[in-house]
Scaffold this motif. Structure first.
Motif, PDB file in Angstrom:
ATOM      1  N   LEU A   8       0.802  -1.212   0.000  1.00 18.44           N
ATOM      2  CA  LEU A   8       0.000   0.000   0.000  1.00 18.44           C
ATOM      3  C   LEU A   8       0.845   1.278   0.000  1.00 18.44           C
ATOM      4  O   LEU A   8       0.587   2.213  -0.729  1.00 18.44           O
ATOM      5  N   ARG A   9       1.885   1.321   0.846  1.00 16.09           N
ATOM      6  CA  ARG A   9       2.728   2.527   0.971  1.00 16.09           C
ATOM      7  C   ARG A   9       4.068   2.153   1.595  1.00 16.09           C
ATOM      8  O   ARG A   9       4.321   1.004   1.858  1.00 16.09           O
ATOM      9  N   HIS A  10       4.919   3.159   1.826  1.00 17.37           N
ATOM     10  CA  HIS A  10       6.242   2.990   2.456  1.00 17.37           C
ATOM     11  C   HIS A  10       7.167   2.111   1.607  1.00 17.37           C
ATOM     12  O   HIS A  10       7.637   1.072   2.039  1.00 17.37           O
ATOM     13  N   PHE A  11       7.418   2.574   0.403  1.00 16.73           N
ATOM     14  CA  PHE A  11       8.262   1.836  -0.533  1.00 16.73           C
ATOM     15  C   PHE A  11       9.736   2.139  -0.300  1.00 16.73           C
ATOM     16  O   PHE A  11      10.103   3.237   0.074  1.00 16.73           O
ATOM     17  N   GLN A  12      10.586   1.146  -0.555  1.00 14.77           N
ATOM     18  CA  GLN A  12      12.038   1.297  -0.490  1.00 14.77           C
ATOM     19  C   GLN A  12      12.576   1.308  -1.919  1.00 14.77           C
ATOM     20  O   GLN A  12      11.987   0.709  -2.805  1.00 14.77           O
ATOM     21  N   ASP A  13      13.718   1.976  -2.110  1.00 16.55           N
ATOM     22  CA  ASP A  13      14.317   1.892  -3.438  1.00 16.55           C
ATOM     23  C   ASP A  13      15.087   0.582  -3.563  1.00 16.55           C
ATOM     24  O   ASP A  13      15.290  -0.126  -2.583  1.00 16.55           O
ATOM     25  N   THR A  14      15.505   0.259  -4.772  1.00 23.62           N
ATOM     26  CA  THR A  14      16.134  -1.039  -5.030  1.00 23.62           C
ATOM     27  C   THR A  14      17.592  -1.097  -4.568  1.00 23.62           C
ATOM     28  O   THR A  14      18.261  -2.087  -4.796  1.00 23.62           O
ATOM     29  N   SER A  15      18.055  -0.046  -3.899  1.00 22.04           N
ATOM     30  CA  SER A  15      19.380  -0.066  -3.267  1.00 22.04           C
ATOM     31  C   SER A  15      19.271  -0.240  -1.758  1.00 22.04           C
ATOM     32  O   SER A  15      20.282  -0.195  -1.066  1.00 22.04           O
ATOM     33  N   THR A  16      18.068  -0.414  -1.251  1.00 23.20           N
ATOM     34  CA  THR A  16      17.869  -0.552   0.190  1.00 23.20           C
ATOM     35  C   THR A  16      17.292  -1.915   0.514  1.00 23.20           C
ATOM     36  O   THR A  16      16.182  -2.253   0.089  1.00 23.20           O
ATOM     37  N   LEU A  17      18.073  -2.693   1.262  1.00 25.17           N
ATOM     38  CA  LEU A  17      17.610  -3.991   1.763  1.00 25.17           C
ATOM     39  C   LEU A  17      16.929  -3.777   3.103  1.00 25.17           C
ATOM     40  O   LEU A  17      17.448  -3.048   3.952  1.00 25.17           O
ATOM     41  N   GLU A  18      15.780  -4.393   3.287  1.00 28.64           N
ATOM     42  CA  GLU A  18      15.148  -4.424   4.609  1.00 28.64           C
ATOM     43  C   GLU A  18      15.530  -5.760   5.237  1.00 28.64           C
ATOM     44  O   GLU A  18      15.293  -6.812   4.647  1.00 28.64           O
ATOM     45  N   ILE A  19      16.119  -5.702   6.410  1.00 25.59           N
ATOM     46  CA  ILE A  19      16.649  -6.909   7.033  1.00 25.59           C
ATOM     47  C   ILE A  19      16.024  -7.130   8.397  1.00 25.59           C
ATOM     48  O   ILE A  19      15.953  -6.208   9.218  1.00 25.59           O
ATOM     49  N   LEU A  20      15.567  -8.353   8.609  1.00 24.39           N
ATOM     50  CA  LEU A  20      15.114  -8.795   9.926  1.00 24.39           C
ATOM     51  C   LEU A  20      16.304  -9.483  10.577  1.00 24.39           C
ATOM     52  O   LEU A  20      16.844 -10.443  10.029  1.00 24.39           O
ATOM     53  N   ALA A  21      16.712  -8.974  11.728  1.00 26.67           N
ATOM     54  CA  ALA A  21      17.892  -9.491  12.425  1.00 26.67           C
ATOM     55  C   ALA A  21      17.560  -9.658  13.900  1.00 26.67           C
ATOM     56  O   ALA A  21      16.592  -9.077  14.393  1.00 26.67           O
ATOM     57  N   PRO A  22      18.374 -10.426  14.612  1.00 22.64           N
ATOM     58  CA  PRO A  22      18.196 -10.457  16.063  1.00 22.64           C
ATOM     59  C   PRO A  22      18.474  -9.059  16.623  1.00 22.64           C
ATOM     60  O   PRO A  22      19.077  -8.228  15.933  1.00 22.64           O
ATOM     61  N   PRO A  23      18.078  -8.790  17.849  1.00 24.51           N
ATOM     62  CA  PRO A  23      18.432  -7.490  18.437  1.00 24.51           C
ATOM     63  C   PRO A  23      19.958  -7.299  18.412  1.00 24.51           C
ATOM     64  O   PRO A  23      20.708  -8.191  18.787  1.00 24.51           O
ATOM     65  N   ILE A  24      20.395  -6.133  17.937  1.00 23.66           N
ATOM     66  CA  ILE A  24      21.826  -5.829  17.831  1.00 23.66           C
ATOM     67  C   ILE A  24      22.102  -4.581  18.673  1.00 23.66           C
ATOM     68  O   ILE A  24      21.641  -3.496  18.313  1.00 23.66           O
ATOM     69  N   PRO A  25      22.834  -4.747  19.759  1.00 20.40           N
ATOM     70  CA  PRO A  25      23.085  -3.601  20.640  1.00 20.40           C
ATOM     71  C   PRO A  25      23.791  -2.454  19.922  1.00 20.40           C
ATOM     72  O   PRO A  25      24.718  -2.674  19.146  1.00 20.40           O
ATOM     73  N   GLN A  26      23.314  -1.256  20.154  1.00 13.21           N
ATOM     74  CA  GLN A  26      23.932   0.006  19.736  1.00 13.21           C
ATOM     75  C   GLN A  26      23.926   0.281  18.239  1.00 13.21           C
ATOM     76  O   GLN A  26      24.445   1.303  17.814  1.00 13.21           O
ATOM     77  N   ILE A  27      23.339  -0.563  17.413  1.00 15.29           N
ATOM     78  CA  ILE A  27      23.329  -0.274  15.978  1.00 15.29           C
ATOM     79  C   ILE A  27      22.410   0.908  15.720  1.00 15.29           C
ATOM     80  O   ILE A  27      21.362   1.042  16.354  1.00 15.29           O
ATOM     81  N   GLN A  28      22.833   1.787  14.806  1.00 10.73           N
ATOM     82  CA  GLN A  28      22.038   2.975  14.534  1.00 10.73           C
ATOM     83  C   GLN A  28      22.278   3.487  13.125  1.00 10.73           C
ATOM     84  O   GLN A  28      23.208   3.056  12.440  1.00 10.73           O
ATOM     85  N   SER A  29      21.445   4.404  12.715  1.00 12.01           N
ATOM     86  CA  SER A  29      21.534   5.007  11.398  1.00 12.01           C
ATOM     87  C   SER A  29      22.936   5.579  11.188  1.00 12.01           C
ATOM     88  O   SER A  29      23.508   6.193  12.086  1.00 12.01           O
ATOM     89  N   GLY A  30      23.498   5.333  10.008  1.00  9.71           N
ATOM     90  CA  GLY A  30      24.833   5.796   9.668  1.00  9.71           C
ATOM     91  C   GLY A  30      25.913   4.751   9.862  1.00  9.71           C
ATOM     92  O   GLY A  30      27.010   4.887   9.314  1.00  9.71           O
ATOM     93  N   ASP A  31      25.651   3.703  10.636  1.00  5.83           N
ATOM     94  CA  ASP A  31      26.653   2.665  10.880  1.00  5.83           C
ATOM     95  C   ASP A  31      26.927   1.854   9.621  1.00  5.83           C
ATOM     96  O   ASP A  31      26.015   1.579   8.837  1.00  5.83           O
ATOM     97  N   ARG A  32      28.196   1.460   9.448  1.00  8.67           N
ATOM     98  CA  ARG A  32      28.607   0.585   8.346  1.00  8.67           C
ATOM     99  C   ARG A  32      28.361  -0.856   8.743  1.00  8.67           C
ATOM    100  O   ARG A  32      28.628  -1.260   9.875  1.00  8.67           O
ATOM    101  N   VAL A  33      27.866  -1.634   7.787  1.00  5.92           N
ATOM    102  CA  VAL A  33      27.635  -3.065   7.980  1.00  5.92           C
ATOM    103  C   VAL A  33      28.029  -3.786   6.699  1.00  5.92           C
ATOM    104  O   VAL A  33      28.215  -3.163   5.654  1.00  5.92           O
TER     105      VAL A  33
END
Length: 157
Positions: A114-139
């Protein structure tokens, strides 16, 4: 790992926060992932050990395309608010601060979303809880190239 796995570098980017239920204007205060989890479980995919939200990873200049995902669920009616959606999942490994996390690429098919589309350069990932991860971090994300195809984005030239 054998030859059908490839690692790509990326950055955590801000998402819409609807999957986790953190968006102030979300019609899903508990989050879409929490609402979808029992439906996926009935279809044979248990994501209860994973965080109930997605990590958005920009892999630019790469784009991705699903070829043959491990899981493909059609017409999942998880909400009374809109039509059923199609979802695909592919196992992956997310590496953050030298720790590797068994994860899943989560792909709500845009043609049924319906809405909230991602571009084809963005992966949406389901992961276990990861302490301290935040926007801008390299993975790093290690994907199964039998299921997900990578290409260099035309817009990066």
């Amino acid at each position: 790992m054998d030859s059908h796995w490839e690692t790509v570098q990326g950055n955590i980017v801000a998402g819409y926060q609807v999957a986790s239920g953190r968006a102030k204007d979300s019609p899903y205060p508990q989050g879409t992932i929490q609402m979808q989890t029992p439906y996926f479980q009935k279809l044979g995919l248990d994501i209860t050990a994973l965080f109930s939200g997605t990590l958005n990873v920009s892999i630019h200049p790469y784009t991705f395309c699903l070829k043959n995902p491990e899981y493909f669920f059609q017409q999942v009616k998880w909400s009374l608010n809109h039509a059923a959606e199609d979802f695909s999942f592919s196992r992956c490994y997310l590496t953050y601060r030298q720790c590797q996390y068994a994860s899943l690429i989560y792909y709500p098919h845009p043609e049924t979303k319906l809405r909230h589309f991602q571009d084809t350069s963005t992966l949406e990932i389901l992961a276990p809880p990861i302490p301290q991860i935040q926007s801008g971090d390299r993975v790093a994300v290690t994907i199964n190239i039998r299921e997900i195809e990578l290409a260099v984005s035309k817009r990066s030239h």
